[in-house]
Design a protein around this motif. Structure first.
Motif, short mmCIF file in Angstrom:
data_model
loop_
_atom_site.label_atom_id
_atom_site.label_comp_id
_atom_site.label_asym_id
_atom_site.label_seq_id
_atom_site.Cartn_x
_atom_site.Cartn_y
_atom_site.Cartn_z
N GLU A 247 0.83 -1.21 0.00
CA GLU A 247 0.00 0.00 0.00
C GLU A 247 0.86 1.25 0.00
OE1 GLU A 247 -3.39 1.09 0.08
OE2 GLU A 247 -3.50 -0.83 -0.96
N SER A 248 1.98 1.19 0.71
CA SER A 248 2.90 2.32 0.78
C SER A 248 4.33 1.84 0.72
CB SER A 248 2.69 3.11 2.08
OG SER A 248 3.71 4.07 2.25
N CYS A 249 5.15 2.49 -0.11
CA CYS A 249 6.57 2.15 -0.17
C CYS A 249 7.32 2.62 1.07
CB CYS A 249 7.19 2.79 -1.41
SG CYS A 249 6.63 2.09 -2.96
N SER A 250 6.70 3.51 1.85
CA SER A 250 7.37 4.11 3.01
C SER A 250 7.14 3.33 4.30
CB SER A 250 6.90 5.56 3.20
OG SER A 250 7.19 6.32 2.06
N GLN A 251 6.63 2.11 4.18
CA GLN A 251 6.40 1.27 5.35
C GLN A 251 7.00 -0.12 5.12
OE1 GLN A 251 2.17 1.17 6.00
NE2 GLN A 251 2.06 3.31 6.65
N ILE A 252 7.51 -0.72 6.19
CA ILE A 252 7.98 -2.10 6.16
C ILE A 252 7.34 -2.84 7.34
CG2 ILE A 252 9.96 -3.65 6.31
CD1 ILE A 252 11.72 -1.42 5.27
N PRO A 253 6.62 -3.92 7.10
CA PRO A 253 6.11 -4.71 8.23
C PRO A 253 7.26 -5.25 9.06
CG PRO A 253 5.00 -5.33 6.19
CD PRO A 253 6.16 -4.45 5.81
N GLN A 254 7.19 -5.06 10.36
CA GLN A 254 8.25 -5.54 11.24
C GLN A 254 8.44 -7.05 11.10
OE1 GLN A 254 8.80 -3.67 15.18
NE2 GLN A 254 8.44 -5.71 16.04
N SER A 255 7.34 -7.75 10.83
CA SER A 255 7.39 -9.21 10.69
C SER A 255 8.30 -9.64 9.54
CB SER A 255 5.98 -9.77 10.48
OG SER A 255 5.39 -9.22 9.31
N VAL A 256 8.42 -8.78 8.50
CA VAL A 256 9.30 -9.12 7.38
C VAL A 256 10.74 -9.26 7.87
CG1 VAL A 256 10.29 -8.29 5.21
CG2 VAL A 256 7.83 -8.06 5.63
N LEU A 257 11.18 -8.32 8.70
CA LEU A 257 12.54 -8.38 9.22
C LEU A 257 12.72 -9.56 10.17
CD1 LEU A 257 13.15 -4.58 9.93
CD2 LEU A 257 13.91 -5.90 7.97
N ILE A 258 11.79 -9.72 11.09
CA ILE A 258 11.91 -10.78 12.10
C ILE A 258 11.88 -12.16 11.45
CG2 ILE A 258 10.78 -11.85 14.08
CD1 ILE A 258 9.80 -9.01 14.85
N ASP A 259 10.90 -12.38 10.57
CA ASP A 259 10.75 -13.69 9.94
C ASP A 259 11.91 -14.02 9.01
OD1 ASP A 259 8.38 -13.81 11.31
OD2 ASP A 259 7.09 -13.49 9.57
N THR A 260 12.35 -13.02 8.24
CA THR A 260 13.46 -13.26 7.32
C THR A 260 14.74 -13.59 8.08
OG1 THR A 260 12.49 -11.74 5.70
CG2 THR A 260 14.81 -12.30 5.42
N LEU A 261 15.03 -12.83 9.12
CA LEU A 261 16.21 -13.11 9.93
C LEU A 261 16.13 -14.51 10.54
CD1 LEU A 261 16.66 -9.64 11.64
CD2 LEU A 261 18.37 -10.78 10.20
#
Length: 291
Positions: A247-261
């Protein structure tokens, strides 16, 4: 300042190309990086670009391993990337299980093609500490390597590789979708000023929303990708069914970082510091918001 934006010229980049045509080089210029995310990260490090639109896993891996050349500033594609596993038409390899203990082709160390090889190994239950790789720079070098027998197979995005398979230059033996949304946006924290980055992200958001609309998906997107990339219409329609933008390029779901790591740790790609990773250290907080 005029931002230098590194990108890979693939169908995923269509909204970026549309924005670039409107901008006309006034606020940013595009720098093509055909070797993929490994090349994008190198160019960020070497002051050849200011912003990179690159693969989620490789960008996060770089920061986790201590890179100060960039921070995450936004999202680009919200759906997984389907990585094809590709070999020669003449090899004996029939499926992914046949690839254990062989040499896999990658574009560069730290690239998505290497990281996804670790993910594939993890899924197959192979040891990840003795995987063997050969660097082949880009899609053409990778195809050459499976055909001359110096590598067994390589991994690349399905639809980008399909024209080579259709032409009889390579063969699919499987696929491995990413366990994370596929593309993020990174910027050098010193060269790319927050106001300029935010302006770029706002413009890109406008174009991805239009690209993601039902009206555009039914006709405009198909004609644009056909013109720019020469893909068959049936392949474009198939790809459009699989992809969504944020929806917005200026947001990153925190779960993306946590799950990817979490997946990268299990695959042995990154090692967490004492106390674990702090996701706030991965982002430019004056540009992007974690949701």
């Amino acid at each position: 300042m005029v931002l230098r934006v590194g990108y890979v010229r693939e169908h995923f980049s269509s909204p970026l190309l549309q924005l670039s045509e409107e901008d006309g080089g006034k606020t940013f210029t595009l720098v093509e990086c055909p070797s993929g995310t490994g090349q994008l990260i190198s160019r960020l490090t070497d002051d050849e670009i200011d912003i990179a639109i690159a693969l989620t896993d490789a960008l996060i891996t770089g920061i986790a391993k201590g890179s100060k050349a960039y921070k995450l500033v936004g999202s680009f594609v919200a759906t997984p990337l389907n990585w094809a596993v590709i070999t020669s038409t003449s090899t004996e390899f029939k499926d992914i299980t046949d690839l254990q203990d062989t040499t896999l082709g990658i574009s560069r160390y730290g690239s998505g093609s290497q990281i996804m090889a670790y993910v594939m190994a993890l899924q197959q239950g192979w040891p990840t500490d003795n995987l063997k790789f050969q660097i082949n720079n880009d899609i053409h070098g990778l195809i050459d390597s499976v055909n001359d027998g110096t590598t067994s197979a390589f991994m690349w995005e399905w639809f980008t590789t399909k024209p080579f398979v259709d032409a009889g230059k390579a063969r699919f033996i499987g696929s491995v979708p990413t366990p994370w949304p596929s593309w993020l946006i990174a910027a050098n924290p010193d060269r790319a000023q927050p106001a300029a980055v935010s302006k770029f992200l706002n413009g890109l958001t406008k174009y991805i929303r239009e690209f993601d609309s039902k009206k555009s998906r039914e006709k405009i997107n198909i004609e644009f990708i056909k013109e720019k990339f020469g893909y068959p219409e049936e392949d474009i329609k198939a790809w459009l069914k699989t992809v969504r933008y944020p929806e917005s390029c200026s947001q990153i779901p925190q779960s993306v970082l946590i799950d990817t790591l979490g997946v990268l740790e299990k695959a042995g790609v990154v090692t967490p510091p004492s106390g674990g990773f702090n996701v706030n250290n991965f982002i430019s907080e004056d540009v992007v918001k974690l949701t």
